[in-house]
Design an enzyme around this catalytic site. Structure first.
Site, PDB file in Angstrom:
ATOM      1  N   GLY A 131     -19.816 -16.427  21.737  1.00 56.64           N
ATOM      2  CA  GLY A 131     -19.344 -15.112  22.167  1.00 56.64           C
ATOM      3  C   GLY A 131     -18.822 -14.267  21.031  1.00 56.64           C
ATOM      4  N   GLY A 183     -17.636 -10.723  21.971  1.00 57.49           N
ATOM      5  CA  GLY A 183     -16.976  -9.560  22.548  1.00 57.49           C
ATOM      6  C   GLY A 183     -15.468  -9.661  22.637  1.00 57.49           C
ATOM      7  N   GLU A 184     -14.913 -10.882  22.521  1.00 57.89           N
ATOM      8  CA  GLU A 184     -13.484 -11.057  22.743  1.00 57.89           C
ATOM      9  C   GLU A 184     -12.722 -11.787  21.632  1.00 57.89           C
ATOM     10  OE1 GLU A 184     -12.925 -11.534  27.468  1.00 57.89           O
ATOM     11  OE2 GLU A 184     -14.313 -12.983  26.590  1.00 57.89           O
TER      12      GLU A 184
END
Length: 274
Positions: free
Chosen positions: A232, A234-235
Site C-alpha cells: 500500500g 495511500g496511507e
C-alpha cells in the site's frame, strides 16, 4: 488512549515493553523492535467497537488506529533514548534487527543529513518509523517552536518508504506528500471542541486543516524493490507524522507533548509546566 511501561538495560537495549491501547484499534500496534519481553493488548480492538465510549459518533480516517499507535510507540522510543543518553536514530538502529526498517531509517537519515546528538539538542529534529498496509516508512522532521506563542513552524520533512514493487512511483510519491500534509493537520491543529455531545467546530473557520502556506520543504524517497510484491502507498506516510513532530518539538525546546493535536495552547501549557 495508550498506556506504556518499558525498560532498558544499562547498554541501552530495550528488554521490556508492556503496551495497552484503548478504543483506537490494534492497527500499527504490533511490535517490530527487537524486544525479548513484550506484550501488546488492544481493548475494544476495533475503533467501531467503542460504542458508548465517546459522546458522539466516530468513524475511520486515513490509516485508522495506526496514527494513534505509531504516535505512542515512537514517542516512547524517543523517551527511552533520551533517558539512555543516546541519539534517537542510533537508539532505534541498535534495537532493530528488521533489515527493511533499518534501511528506510538509514535512507531517510542520509537524505536529511542527520548528525547524531542526544535529545534535546535544540535543533528541532524529530524521527519516527512505522509499518502500514505492508509498507515500511521512516520520517524525519525539522521544526521551529515559538515558546511564547506556542506556534510550530515545520521547516522540512524527509520521508523514505519501502512499498515493494512501486507500480506507479510518481503516484506513490504524490500520495506520500499528501500524507505528510494531512498529517500536519492531525498533529498540530485539527482539534474538535465539544460539550455533552455537542460539537462546536462546524466549519473551517475554527477547525483548521493544513494550508499551502504552512507547507515545509518535503522530500520523499520511494525505495523500489522490483522483486517484491507491491504494498500500500495511500496511507503509510501519515502514520509517522504525529510522533516525528512531537519528537522534533521535544528536541527543539525540551518539552514532551502526550496529546494530539499539539496546539499552541497545549504547547504553551507544557512549557509553563516545564
Amino acid at each position: 488512549m495508550v498506556k506504556i511501561r518499558s525498560g532498558i538495560t544499562e547498554r541501552g537495549t530495550v528488554n521490556f515493553w508492556d503496551y495497552h491501547v484503548y478504543f483506537a484499534g490494534d492497527r500499527g500496534s504490533q511490535q517490530f523492535y527487537n524486544i525479548p519481553h513484550h506484550r501488546t493488548t488492544a481493548y475494544n480492538a476495533s475503533w467501531a467497537g467503542a460504542e458508548g465510549s465517546h459522546p458522539f459518533a466516530t468513524g475511520p480516517w486515513r490509516a485508522p488506529g495506526n496514527n494513534t499507535n505509531t504516535f505512542a510507540r515512537e514517542s516512547q522510543i524517543d523517551i527511552m533514548a533520551a533517558k539512555a543518553g543516546v541519539d534517537p536514530l542510533e537508539f532505534r538502529m541498535q534495537n532493530l534487527t528488521d533489515k527493511k526498517m533499518q534501511n528506510v531509517l538509514k535512507v531517510a537519515a542520509d537524505k536529511f543529513g542527520w548528525i547524531p546528538a542526544k535529545a534535546p539538542s535544540a535543533r528541532g529534529y524529530g524521527i519516527a518509523c512505522g509499518i502500514d498496509a505492508g509498507s515500511y516508512v521512516a520520517t524525519i522532521a525539522e521544526v521551529q517552536v515559538d515558546k511564547a506563542s506556542g506556534d510550530v513552524k515545520v521547516e522540512r520533512v524527509v520521508c523514505a518508504q519501502d512499498m515493494g514493487l512501486a507500480i506507479n512511483p510518481e503516484g506513490a510519491r504524490i500520495q506520500a506528500e499528501g500524507c505528510i500534509t494531512m498529517g500536519m493537520g492531525y498533529a498540530l491543529r485539527e482539534q474538535i471542541h465539544f460539550k455533552s455531545g455537542e460539537i462546536f467546530d462546524l466549519n473551517f473557520d475554527s477547525y483548521q486543516i493544513p494550508r499551502f502556506s504552512w507547507l515545509p520543504k518535503i522530500e520523499t524517497i520511494i525505495l523500489e524493490d522490483k522483486n517484491a510484491d507491491p504494498q500500500g502507498g495511500g496511507e503509510p506516510a501519515i502514520v509517522t507524522m504525529g510522533a516525528a513532530l512531537a519528537n522534533a518539538i521535544y528536541d527543539g525546546i525540551g518539552v514532551r507533548l502526550f496529546q494530539l493535536p499539539m496546539t499552541p495552547d497545549r504547547i504553551k501549557e507544557a512549557v509553563k509546566k516545564g
